[in-house]
Design a protein around this motif. Sequence first.
Motif, short mmCIF file in Angstrom:
data_model
loop_
_atom_site.label_atom_id
_atom_site.label_comp_id
_atom_site.label_asym_id
_atom_site.label_seq_id
_atom_site.Cartn_x
_atom_site.Cartn_y
_atom_site.Cartn_z
N MET A 173 0.76 -1.13 0.04
CA MET A 173 0.11 0.10 -0.06
C MET A 173 0.89 1.18 0.03
O MET A 173 1.66 1.56 0.95
CB MET A 173 -0.97 -0.03 1.11
CG MET A 173 -1.67 1.18 1.37
SD MET A 173 -2.94 1.46 2.75
CE MET A 173 -1.80 1.72 4.27
N PRO A 174 0.82 1.98 -0.94
CA PRO A 174 1.72 3.12 -1.07
C PRO A 174 1.19 4.34 -0.01
O PRO A 174 -0.12 4.35 -0.08
CB PRO A 174 1.48 3.79 -2.48
CG PRO A 174 1.20 2.60 -3.50
CD PRO A 174 0.57 1.63 -2.39
N PHE A 175 1.89 5.02 0.54
CA PHE A 175 1.35 6.02 1.55
C PHE A 175 2.36 7.28 1.31
O PHE A 175 3.40 7.27 1.31
CB PHE A 175 1.83 5.48 2.80
CG PHE A 175 1.17 6.49 3.96
CD1 PHE A 175 -0.03 6.41 4.32
CD2 PHE A 175 2.12 7.31 4.58
CE1 PHE A 175 -0.40 7.19 5.58
CE2 PHE A 175 1.66 8.06 5.42
CZ PHE A 175 0.41 8.21 5.95
N THR A 227 -2.09 10.22 -6.10
CA THR A 227 -2.29 8.94 -6.41
C THR A 227 -2.00 8.56 -7.93
O THR A 227 -1.54 7.45 -7.95
CB THR A 227 -3.92 9.01 -5.94
OG1 THR A 227 -4.04 9.15 -4.80
CG2 THR A 227 -4.72 7.50 -6.28
N ASP A 228 -2.19 9.35 -8.82
CA ASP A 228 -1.92 8.96 -10.32
C ASP A 228 -0.52 8.75 -10.28
O ASP A 228 -0.06 7.96 -11.26
CB ASP A 228 -2.23 10.49 -11.09
CG ASP A 228 -3.87 10.43 -11.18
OD1 ASP A 228 -4.56 9.33 -10.95
OD2 ASP A 228 -4.27 11.56 -11.78
N LEU A 229 0.35 9.69 -9.70
CA LEU A 229 2.06 9.45 -9.58
C LEU A 229 2.18 7.93 -9.31
O LEU A 229 2.88 7.08 -9.90
CB LEU A 229 2.59 10.44 -8.77
CG LEU A 229 3.98 10.23 -8.62
CD1 LEU A 229 4.86 10.43 -9.63
CD2 LEU A 229 4.74 11.26 -7.39
N LEU A 230 1.59 7.70 -8.00
CA LEU A 230 2.02 6.40 -7.56
C LEU A 230 1.58 5.19 -8.35
O LEU A 230 2.11 4.06 -8.43
CB LEU A 230 1.62 6.28 -5.95
CG LEU A 230 2.23 7.28 -5.05
CD1 LEU A 230 1.45 7.24 -3.87
CD2 LEU A 230 3.60 6.84 -4.98
N GLY A 277 1.50 0.84 -10.92
CA GLY A 277 0.28 0.02 -11.36
C GLY A 277 -0.92 0.50 -10.92
O GLY A 277 -1.18 0.71 -9.74
N GLU A 278 -2.15 0.17 -11.57
CA GLU A 278 -3.24 0.43 -11.34
C GLU A 278 -3.84 -0.38 -9.87
O GLU A 278 -4.88 -0.21 -9.32
CB GLU A 278 -4.31 0.22 -12.55
CG GLU A 278 -5.70 0.81 -12.33
CD GLU A 278 -5.70 2.43 -12.16
OE1 GLU A 278 -6.47 2.72 -11.41
OE2 GLU A 278 -5.16 3.05 -12.86
N VAL A 279 -2.99 -1.41 -9.79
CA VAL A 279 -3.60 -2.19 -8.70
C VAL A 279 -3.38 -1.62 -7.34
O VAL A 279 -4.08 -2.12 -6.36
CB VAL A 279 -2.63 -3.70 -8.90
CG1 VAL A 279 -1.23 -3.39 -8.25
CG2 VAL A 279 -3.20 -4.77 -8.01
#
Length: 70
Positions: free
Chosen positions: A1-3, A26-29, A34-36
Amino acid sequence: MPFANYKLPQDSLTTAQKEDLIHKTTDLLVGLFGEVVRPNTMVLIEEVKDGGYGRADEVFVLPDEYRAKG
């Protein structure tokens, strides 16, 4: 989970600017991982009160001209 955690001076961004920052982060991450990761990406914007931050013994207060309008 990116934070992602942003700490910004209080009142430096409007609500719309914060929303834009959240979407762009969010778009950068998603672009990196990936979209997942989109459903599990957390972006936290913390506002720090004037006088609550500084550098090299200098306490910062946000000048009025840099405060968000609106």
